[in-house]
Design an enzyme around this catalytic site. Structure first.
Site, short mmCIF file in Angstrom:
data_model
loop_
_atom_site.label_atom_id
_atom_site.label_comp_id
_atom_site.label_asym_id
_atom_site.label_seq_id
_atom_site.Cartn_x
_atom_site.Cartn_y
_atom_site.Cartn_z
N ASN A 8 0.79 -0.95 -0.19
CA ASN A 8 -0.55 -0.16 -0.49
C ASN A 8 0.44 1.17 0.20
O ASN A 8 1.19 1.79 1.20
CB ASN A 8 -0.59 0.31 0.99
CG ASN A 8 -1.80 1.78 1.61
OD1 ASN A 8 -1.76 2.37 0.42
ND2 ASN A 8 -1.85 1.69 2.80
N HIS A 89 -9.61 1.46 4.70
CA HIS A 89 -8.16 1.72 5.15
C HIS A 89 -8.49 2.50 6.59
O HIS A 89 -9.30 3.99 6.33
CB HIS A 89 -7.01 2.68 4.62
CG HIS A 89 -5.66 1.90 5.09
ND1 HIS A 89 -5.81 3.49 5.68
CD2 HIS A 89 -5.07 1.34 4.89
CE1 HIS A 89 -4.23 2.57 6.28
NE2 HIS A 89 -3.86 1.86 5.79
N GLU A 147 -6.08 -5.00 10.67
CA GLU A 147 -4.79 -3.55 11.03
C GLU A 147 -5.45 -2.89 12.09
O GLU A 147 -5.63 -1.53 12.57
CB GLU A 147 -4.70 -2.69 10.07
CG GLU A 147 -4.22 -3.14 8.46
CD GLU A 147 -3.79 -2.35 7.71
OE1 GLU A 147 -2.85 -2.86 7.48
OE2 GLU A 147 -4.61 -1.32 7.84
N GLY A 153 1.22 2.65 10.46
CA GLY A 153 2.40 3.90 10.41
C GLY A 153 2.96 4.20 11.34
O GLY A 153 3.39 5.88 11.63
N GLY A 207 4.61 1.33 5.09
CA GLY A 207 5.46 2.03 5.06
C GLY A 207 6.88 1.28 4.35
O GLY A 207 7.46 1.78 3.87
P1 PGA Z 1 1.95 0.66 7.15
O1 PGA Z 1 0.79 0.87 7.06
O2 PGA Z 1 3.31 -0.89 7.38
O3 PGA Z 1 2.85 2.02 7.22
O4 PGA Z 1 2.13 0.24 9.30
C1 PGA Z 1 -0.36 -0.41 6.76
C2 PGA Z 1 -1.34 0.30 6.18
O5 PGA Z 1 -1.83 1.37 6.08
O6 PGA Z 1 -1.31 -0.87 5.98
#
Ligand code: PGA
Length: 226
Positions: A8, A89, A147, A153, A207
């Site tokens: 993503n 999301h 998630e 993030g 990320g």
């Molecule tokens: P991240 O995001 O790996 O940056 O924590 C995961 C996502 O948004 O699906």
């Protein structure tokens, strides 16, 4: 069944030239047998990569066409060869106030258009509400991504134990046949634990998916261990 890895890219990178470079590095290094590697760039770059077999988008609208300024329909995504779409999301739920009801409409529209839908949920109640009215014992093309908000993030991944507990609960709630992915601060250090130890079917990576080297390390590790 193959391990599913979804990149993503979120709202990255800033320019077309960078997007091309990132895509080229990932594609070049991603000759893998045991992984279903899905890449979800921002909408504006999707058309550019339409030759890629497992292209995905990060969102869609619930109508096919019409007076909905700024929106993109599942049918439009299909027409540029997107096979997957991420729906619900947590960043959209947070910044755009996307409620479960809206997520639910989007899932149904995307399934009807024949897209594979990756539904992001932060817990059981979001899973229940977002999937309302969908026959989970019959539906194909549905993937759930667990998630946890605190992990998305932030650089603070969910513990493997806690993630595994949620994976089991989500499996139970959804009948056990729908693949469940983990997402939230996945790196090359922790990626295989979610799959090998916690039993997830794959990963949704933010990320780390825009750092080509790091991303390919994750892909290769999981490919070898499958
Ligand atoms: P991240 O995001 O790996 O940056 O924590 C995961 C996502 O948004 O699906």
């Amino acid at each position: 069944m193959k391990t599913i890895i979804v990149a993503n890219w979120k709202m990255n990178p800033q320019t077309l030239a960078e997007a091309k470079r990132l895509f080229a590095s990932v594609e070049r290094g991603a000759a893998v047998k045991n992984i279903e590697l899905v890449i979800c760039p921002p909408f504006v770059y999707c058309f550019l990569f339409s030759a890629f077999r497992l292209l995905g988008a990060q969102n869609c609208f619930w109508q096919k066409e019409g007076a909905y300024t700024g929106e993109i329909s599942p049918q439009m995504l299909k027409s540029v060869n997107c096979r997957y779409v991420i729906v619900g999301h947590s960043e959209r739920r947070k910044f755009l106030r996307e409620a479960d009801e809206v997520v639910n409409k989007k899932i149904k529209a995307a399934l009807e258009a024949g897209l594979k839908v990756i539904v992001c949920v932060a817990g059981l109640s979001q899973a229940k509400e977002s999937l309302k009215g969908i026959n989970l014992s019959k539906v194909k093309n549905l993937i759930i991504a667990y998630e946890p908000i605190f992990a998305v993030g932030t650089g603070r991944p969910c513990s493997i134990n806690r993630a595994e507990k949620m994976r089991i609960l989500i499996n139970k709630q959804t009948g056990g046949k729908i693949p469940v992915l983990y997402g939230g601060s996945v790196t090359s250090q922790n990626a295989d634990h979610y799959v090998k130890k916690a039993g997830f079917q794959g990963l949704l990576i933010g990320g780390s998916s825009i750092k080509a080297k790091e991303f390919l390390t994750i892909v290769k590790k999981l490919d070898n261990k499958s």
